[in-house]
Write an enzyme that holds these catalytic residues in place. Structure first.
Site, PDB file in Angstrom:
ATOM      1  N   LYS A 105       0.876  -1.170   0.000  1.00 38.08           N
ATOM      2  CA  LYS A 105       0.000   0.000   0.000  1.00 38.08           C
ATOM      3  C   LYS A 105       0.911   1.217   0.000  1.00 38.08           C
ATOM      4  O   LYS A 105       1.714   1.401   0.924  1.00 38.08           O
ATOM      5  CB  LYS A 105      -0.914   0.021   1.223  1.00 38.08           C
ATOM      6  CG  LYS A 105      -1.808   1.266   1.255  1.00 38.08           C
ATOM      7  CD  LYS A 105      -2.490   1.441   2.596  1.00 38.08           C
ATOM      8  CE  LYS A 105      -3.172   2.807   2.646  1.00 38.08           C
ATOM      9  NZ  LYS A 105      -3.685   3.142   3.986  1.00 38.08           N
ATOM     10  N   GLY A 148      -7.666   9.842  10.303  1.00 33.85           N
ATOM     11  CA  GLY A 148      -7.901   9.964  11.735  1.00 33.85           C
ATOM     12  C   GLY A 148      -8.935  10.985  12.162  1.00 33.85           C
ATOM     13  O   GLY A 148      -9.203  11.129  13.359  1.00 33.85           O
ATOM     14  N   ALA A 203      -8.847   2.032  10.299  1.00 31.25           N
ATOM     15  CA  ALA A 203      -8.027   1.680  11.457  1.00 31.25           C
ATOM     16  C   ALA A 203      -8.520   2.420  12.692  1.00 31.25           C
ATOM     17  O   ALA A 203      -9.000   1.825  13.650  1.00 31.25           O
ATOM     18  CB  ALA A 203      -6.558   1.975  11.191  1.00 31.25           C
ATOM     19  N   SER A 204      -8.430   3.756  12.652  1.00 24.29           N
ATOM     20  CA  SER A 204      -8.783   4.563  13.825  1.00 24.29           C
ATOM     21  C   SER A 204     -10.220   4.335  14.275  1.00 24.29           C
ATOM     22  O   SER A 204     -10.507   4.332  15.480  1.00 24.29           O
ATOM     23  CB  SER A 204      -8.578   6.051  13.527  1.00 24.29           C
ATOM     24  OG  SER A 204      -7.221   6.333  13.270  1.00 24.29           O
ATOM     25  N   ALA A 248      -9.486   6.034   4.852  1.00 22.06           N
ATOM     26  CA  ALA A 248      -9.272   7.208   5.722  1.00 22.06           C
ATOM     27  C   ALA A 248     -10.555   8.005   5.944  1.00 22.06           C
ATOM     28  O   ALA A 248     -11.346   8.233   5.026  1.00 22.06           O
ATOM     29  CB  ALA A 248      -8.201   8.138   5.183  1.00 22.06           C
ATOM     30  N   GLY A 249     -10.738   8.429   7.190  1.00 21.66           N
ATOM     31  CA  GLY A 249     -11.831   9.314   7.556  1.00 21.66           C
ATOM     32  C   GLY A 249     -13.071   8.631   8.082  1.00 21.66           C
ATOM     33  O   GLY A 249     -13.995   9.300   8.560  1.00 21.66           O
TER      34      GLY A 249
END
Length: 261
Positions: free
Chosen positions: A97, A158, A206-207, A184-185
């Site tokens: 990635k 994040g 992830a977050s 993301a987001g």
């Protein structure tokens, strides 16, 4: 089935390991999510944080999860290329990635460096999954450069702001001939569902799991959210209308006037 290059996965959810509160929680979250592909940032040494000195890579091997090394933190194409080469040697994988970040404040992609890195790595035999902006033109350039999947952001890494530009994400999906993975987001399950409804092939997060109050419960929610969005997309939503349309026929409707007569 999520198919990227020459590999297929039952789960459309890709999970990241960054930000996990503990090794034990990470393991339980990975299991709850049902993920089969998980990203790990490449560093010069692998952290051993398990109870018995087990590394994240050893954990994924035990859980039969495919590791996807990434170039998180790289600021130039040159650094990303070097990191990818180190990952291939260390992990015996050509999958990478690719992230090339413009600055440490926004963590937005440097798309010029990203395209350069993608083309170079593809020519070197890598299977590149490219983290990019939500610009449809850039997504097309990455596909032209050889990316096996394009990974547009929903919002900055994040932030948990969800998908700020759903129109662009849907446009990227409609034009791409490779998988589009929303990256993301993501803040909560409804964001993941929306990504799939817009046409994404999968969601990476992830977050949203690792930094929430109850990661294991959220991992379960995300598993079902991605599947719900995928099925809704396949089913096809009803068209949006300006005026109400009754779902029940008025034929045979009882009325007071009929009873009086």
């Amino acid at each position: 089935m999520l198919t990227i290059a020459d590999r297929s996965f039952q789960s459309h959810l890709i999970m990241g390991t960054g930000g996990a509160s503990s090794f034990d929680t990470l393991e339980k979250s990975l299991i709850a999510s049902g993920t089969e592909l998980t990203t790990v940032a490449m560093r010069r040494h692998a952290a051993h944080t398990g109870a018995h000195g087990e590394s994240v890579f050893e954990l994924m091997q035990r859980l039969n999860i495919t590791p996807l090394p990434n170039t998180a933190g790289c600021r130039t194409a040159r650094d990303a290329i070097l990191t990818a080469q180190l990952a291939r040697e260390a992990l015996d994988t050509s999958w990478i990635k690719v992230e090339v970040i413009a600055d440490d404040t926004t963590l937005l992609p440097d798309v010029l460096e990203l395209i350069d890195a993608t083309e170079t790595l593809t020519n070197d035999g890598f299977t590149v999954l490219a983290y990019t902006s939500d610009d449809p033109v850039v997504a097309q350039r990455l596909e032209d450069a050889g990316a096996a999947a394009v990974m547009p952001l929903g919002s900055p890494i994040g932030t948990g702001l969800g998908i700020l530009n759903p129109h662009n994400i849907e446009l990227i999906c409609s034009r791409a001939t490779v998988p589009v993975l929303l990256d993301a987001g993501i803040g909560t399950a409804s964001d993941a569902t929306l990504a799939m409804e817009l046409g994404c092939s999968g969601v990476l997060l992830a977050s949203a799991i690792n930094r929430c109050i109850n990661p294991i419960t959220m991992a379960t929610a995300m598993k079902h959210a991605v599947e719900a969005g995928r099925l809704a997309r396949e089913a096809g939503r009803i068209p949006r209308r300006e005026h109400a349309v009754a779902s029940s026929s008025f034929e045979g409707l009882a009325s007071w006037a009929d009873e009086v007569l």
